[in-house]
Design a protein around this motif. Structure first.
Motif, PDB file in Angstrom:
ATOM      1  N   LEU A 116       3.829  17.676   1.868  1.00 44.63           N
ATOM      2  CA  LEU A 116       2.891  17.269   1.350  1.00 44.63           C
ATOM      3  C   LEU A 116       2.349  17.291   0.155  1.00 44.63           C
ATOM      4  O   LEU A 116       1.779  16.545  -0.688  1.00 44.63           O
ATOM      5  CB  LEU A 116       1.658  17.442   2.502  1.00 44.63           C
ATOM      6  CG  LEU A 116       1.798  17.027   3.790  1.00 44.63           C
ATOM      7  CD1 LEU A 116       0.724  17.671   4.896  1.00 44.63           C
ATOM      8  CD2 LEU A 116       1.924  15.439   4.206  1.00 44.63           C
TER       9      LEU A 116
ATOM     10  N   GLU B  10      -4.320  14.454  -3.125  1.00 45.74           N
ATOM     11  CA  GLU B  10      -2.943  13.598  -3.173  1.00 45.74           C
ATOM     12  C   GLU B  10      -2.527  13.979  -1.532  1.00 45.74           C
ATOM     13  O   GLU B  10      -2.210  13.191  -0.474  1.00 45.74           O
ATOM     14  CB  GLU B  10      -1.818  13.875  -3.582  1.00 45.74           C
ATOM     15  CG  GLU B  10      -0.498  13.462  -3.587  1.00 45.74           C
ATOM     16  CD  GLU B  10      -0.599  11.776  -3.732  1.00 45.74           C
ATOM     17  OE1 GLU B  10       0.347  11.316  -3.178  1.00 45.74           O
ATOM     18  OE2 GLU B  10      -1.440  11.365  -4.324  1.00 45.74           O
TER      19      GLU B  10
ATOM     20  N   GLN C  85       0.848   4.515   0.681  1.00 43.60           N
ATOM     21  CA  GLN C  85       1.177   5.505   1.617  1.00 43.60           C
ATOM     22  C   GLN C  85       1.185   4.967   3.056  1.00 43.60           C
ATOM     23  O   GLN C  85       1.860   5.420   3.714  1.00 43.60           O
ATOM     24  CB  GLN C  85      -0.286   6.220   1.750  1.00 43.60           C
ATOM     25  CG  GLN C  85      -0.813   6.880   0.430  1.00 43.60           C
ATOM     26  CD  GLN C  85       0.111   7.976   0.168  1.00 43.60           C
ATOM     27  OE1 GLN C  85       1.000   8.384   1.066  1.00 43.60           O
ATOM     28  NE2 GLN C  85      -0.049   8.791  -0.916  1.00 43.60           N
TER      29      GLN C  85
ATOM     30  N   ALA D  87      -3.360   8.901   5.746  1.00 46.89           N
ATOM     31  CA  ALA D  87      -2.485   7.614   6.044  1.00 46.89           C
ATOM     32  C   ALA D  87      -1.562   8.253   7.269  1.00 46.89           C
ATOM     33  O   ALA D  87      -1.481   6.882   7.934  1.00 46.89           O
ATOM     34  CB  ALA D  87      -1.668   7.511   4.784  1.00 46.89           C
ATOM     35  N   SER D  88      -0.940   9.215   7.410  1.00 51.93           N
ATOM     36  CA  SER D  88      -0.363   9.533   8.327  1.00 51.93           C
ATOM     37  C   SER D  88      -0.749   9.515   9.766  1.00 51.93           C
ATOM     38  O   SER D  88      -0.344   8.689  10.795  1.00 51.93           O
ATOM     39  CB  SER D  88       0.474  11.138   8.377  1.00 51.93           C
ATOM     40  OG  SER D  88       1.001  11.305   9.276  1.00 51.93           O
TER      41      SER D  88
ATOM     42  N   CYS E 152      -9.180   7.131   0.537  1.00 47.15           N
ATOM     43  CA  CYS E 152      -8.535   7.132  -0.664  1.00 47.15           C
ATOM     44  C   CYS E 152      -9.289   6.345  -1.909  1.00 47.15           C
ATOM     45  O   CYS E 152      -8.805   5.676  -2.786  1.00 47.15           O
ATOM     46  CB  CYS E 152      -7.075   6.407  -0.588  1.00 47.15           C
ATOM     47  SG  CYS E 152      -7.269   4.725   0.023  1.00 47.15           S
TER      48      CYS E 152
ATOM     49  N   GLU F 235       1.018  -1.211   0.137  1.00 48.42           N
ATOM     50  CA  GLU F 235       0.030   0.036   0.041  1.00 48.42           C
ATOM     51  C   GLU F 235       0.874   1.142  -0.056  1.00 48.42           C
ATOM     52  O   GLU F 235       1.724   1.593   0.885  1.00 48.42           O
ATOM     53  CB  GLU F 235      -0.982   0.212   1.050  1.00 48.42           C
ATOM     54  CG  GLU F 235      -2.215   0.734   1.081  1.00 48.42           C
ATOM     55  CD  GLU F 235      -2.197   2.135   1.006  1.00 48.42           C
ATOM     56  OE1 GLU F 235      -2.784   2.610   0.016  1.00 48.42           O
ATOM     57  OE2 GLU F 235      -1.189   2.814   1.574  1.00 48.42           O
TER      58      GLU F 235
ATOM     59  N   ARG G 210      -4.741  12.320   1.116  1.00 46.33           N
ATOM     60  CA  ARG G 210      -4.498  10.875   1.447  1.00 46.33           C
ATOM     61  C   ARG G 210      -3.383  10.884   2.100  1.00 46.33           C
ATOM     62  O   ARG G 210      -3.071   9.633   3.028  1.00 46.33           O
ATOM     63  CB  ARG G 210      -4.206  10.185  -0.229  1.00 46.33           C
ATOM     64  CG  ARG G 210      -5.568  10.163  -0.934  1.00 46.33           C
ATOM     65  CD  ARG G 210      -5.333   9.097  -2.228  1.00 46.33           C
ATOM     66  NE  ARG G 210      -4.563   9.689  -3.126  1.00 46.33           N
ATOM     67  CZ  ARG G 210      -4.808  10.390  -4.122  1.00 46.33           C
ATOM     68  NH1 ARG G 210      -5.869  10.830  -4.350  1.00 46.33           N
ATOM     69  NH2 ARG G 210      -3.668  11.049  -4.992  1.00 46.33           N
ATOM     70  N   LYS G 211      -2.216  11.775   2.040  1.00 44.12           N
ATOM     71  CA  LYS G 211      -1.117  11.686   2.801  1.00 44.12           C
ATOM     72  C   LYS G 211      -1.212  11.735   4.260  1.00 44.12           C
ATOM     73  O   LYS G 211      -0.815  11.178   5.192  1.00 44.12           O
ATOM     74  CB  LYS G 211      -0.010  12.392   2.255  1.00 44.12           C
ATOM     75  CG  LYS G 211       0.411  12.312   0.922  1.00 44.12           C
ATOM     76  CD  LYS G 211       1.658  13.162   0.453  1.00 44.12           C
ATOM     77  CE  LYS G 211       2.172  12.740  -0.937  1.00 44.12           C
ATOM     78  NZ  LYS G 211       3.319  13.564  -1.466  1.00 44.12           N
TER      79      LYS G 211
ATOM     80  N   TYR H 294      -7.456   4.757   6.047  1.00 43.32           N
ATOM     81  CA  TYR H 294      -7.449   6.217   5.702  1.00 43.32           C
ATOM     82  C   TYR H 294      -8.287   6.628   4.373  1.00 43.32           C
ATOM     83  O   TYR H 294      -8.435   5.524   3.541  1.00 43.32           O
ATOM     84  CB  TYR H 294      -6.071   6.733   5.857  1.00 43.32           C
ATOM     85  CG  TYR H 294      -5.303   6.336   4.328  1.00 43.32           C
ATOM     86  CD1 TYR H 294      -5.562   7.041   3.027  1.00 43.32           C
ATOM     87  CD2 TYR H 294      -4.744   5.173   4.071  1.00 43.32           C
ATOM     88  CE1 TYR H 294      -4.574   6.519   2.013  1.00 43.32           C
ATOM     89  CE2 TYR H 294      -4.299   4.584   3.119  1.00 43.32           C
ATOM     90  CZ  TYR H 294      -3.808   5.248   1.864  1.00 43.32           C
ATOM     91  OH  TYR H 294      -3.150   5.120   0.812  1.00 43.32           O
TER      92      TYR H 294
END
Length: 370
Positions: free
Chosen positions: A310, A344, A28, A351-352, A59, A26, A347-348, A57
């Protein structure tokens, strides 16, 4: 959690399927689907493999590509002719500062901050919230800029007025599919909030705790610029999961951004990353890229403080026009290049928070119904 009684497939097939899923990293999360705890269901019906994935998260714009890739890989196994894949979203709660009480119905709080004004912080906060929602999450936004609220205008709901059905909690606006609250909904258009710092900080706490928020995966907080009373109050009274710091490339902006990062480090709020606005300008006639505010400012800050960059947004008149019209880029042109950058970033960010929050395993149920 994986337990032996979950498996009824023959060992070679079970191992082969799990190996294919684990080999798909995956992007991220940086893990295979099995070790990331994302595989929820495996069942073989005849020669059709039923696969259930759960993402921690948002996406959903990447789902189609993921399904196509997995289907192609799994169909190479001799006993599988067809793959049916279902994908769910289960965002974990990341309470941030455990010394503060959680906000009812809110799983994650994301502070969007800047060291100085004029760098596009509110534009970033609004588009980040809308991008998280576009990727499948339930989202709210809180306008914490008590002295200069701009979220009502940017979301196109300047005339909304909260009501309190029970005399205790007040309603939030709904704009473009997200919940929104702001002091701008309460004050008249031309009325200034002439308050000292503690009064403004108190108003922020009331907006947070006395708003009847719906069930939210994320509450994005548009902070006022600087490092004053409101920022300190947020860190002490609100369970912030992480912060996004906004800057522009020029030295004076990056200097102030460093102060913002330093503040969050001192109050133990993780900095998720940096967003660089006005990064470059593309000539609409010839396509030439120029950097009117300098280059690499955001990258240098990110490298110095060991946080990711980011995303970088262009200096584009369409961004400003959309915000002024209450129609931000993510909803005005959802398939456009600018919306893609914000998605984008979203999503970051998601995921973080999923990686730094509490890790909960997902049970895999594997059965052979042949």
């Amino acid at each position: 959690m994986l337990t032996e009684h979950n498996y009824r497939l023959e060992e070679p097939l079970k191992s082969a399927v799990l190996a294919v899923l684990e080999a798909h990293v995956e992007p991220q999360l940086g893990k295979g689907l099995v070790s990331a705890g994302m595989v929820q269901k495996l069942a073989l019906n005849g020669r059709r493999l039923e696969l259930g994935l759960v993402y921690p998260y948002p996406c959903q714009s990447t789902y189609k590509e993921t399904v196509m890739t997995l289907t192609k890989a799994l169909a190479k196994l001799d006993v599988i002719d067809e793959v049916e894949c279902e994908i769910d979203l289960q965002v974990p709660a990341n309470p941030g500062n455990t010394n503060t009480a959680p906000i009812p119905n809110v799983k994650n709080v994301i502070a969007v901050a800047s060291g100085k004004g004029g760098v596009g912080k509110s534009t970033t906060a609004v588009n980040l919230a809308l991008a998280l929602a576009a990727e499948g999450a339930s989202v709210g936004i809180l306008d914490a800029d008590i002295y200069g609220p701009s979220v009502p205008l940017m979301l196109g709901v300047p005339d909304f007025k909260p009501v309190s059905p029970d005399g205790k909690m007040m309603t939030a606006a709904n704009a473009h599919g997200i919940a929104a609250q702001s002091i701008g909904f309460i004050l008249d258009d031309e009325q200034a909030a002439v308050w000292r710092g503690p009064m403004a900080a108190g108003a922020l706490v009331q907006l947070v705790n006395e708003t009847s928020w719906p069930e939210l995966d994320y509450l994005v907080v548009d902070m006022p610029p600087g490092t004053g009373d409101i920022q300190l109050t947020l860190s002490q009274k609100v369970p912030v999961s992480g912060a996004v710091v906004v800057t522009t490339p020029q030295d004076i902006a990056t200097l102030d951004a460093k102060k913002g990062i330093s503040l969050f480090n001192k109050v133990n709020i993780p900095v998720i990353g940096i967003v660089e606005n006005m990064s470059f300008h593309l000539c609409p006639s010839c396509g030439h890229k120029e950097h009117p505010f300098g280059t690499l400012g955001g990258s240098k800050i990110a490298e110095r403080y060991h946080v990711p960059l980011l995303g970088a947004l262009p200096l584009n008149i369409a961004i400003r026009e959309g915000m002024d019209a209450g129609n931000p880029s993510v909803v005005a042109e959802p398939s456009g290049e600018i919306a893609a950058i914000y998605r984008e970033i979203a999503r970051k960010v998601g995921a973080s928070l999923a990686k730094t929050g509490p890790q909960t395993g997902v049970s895999i149920s594997i059965s052979d119904d042949e």
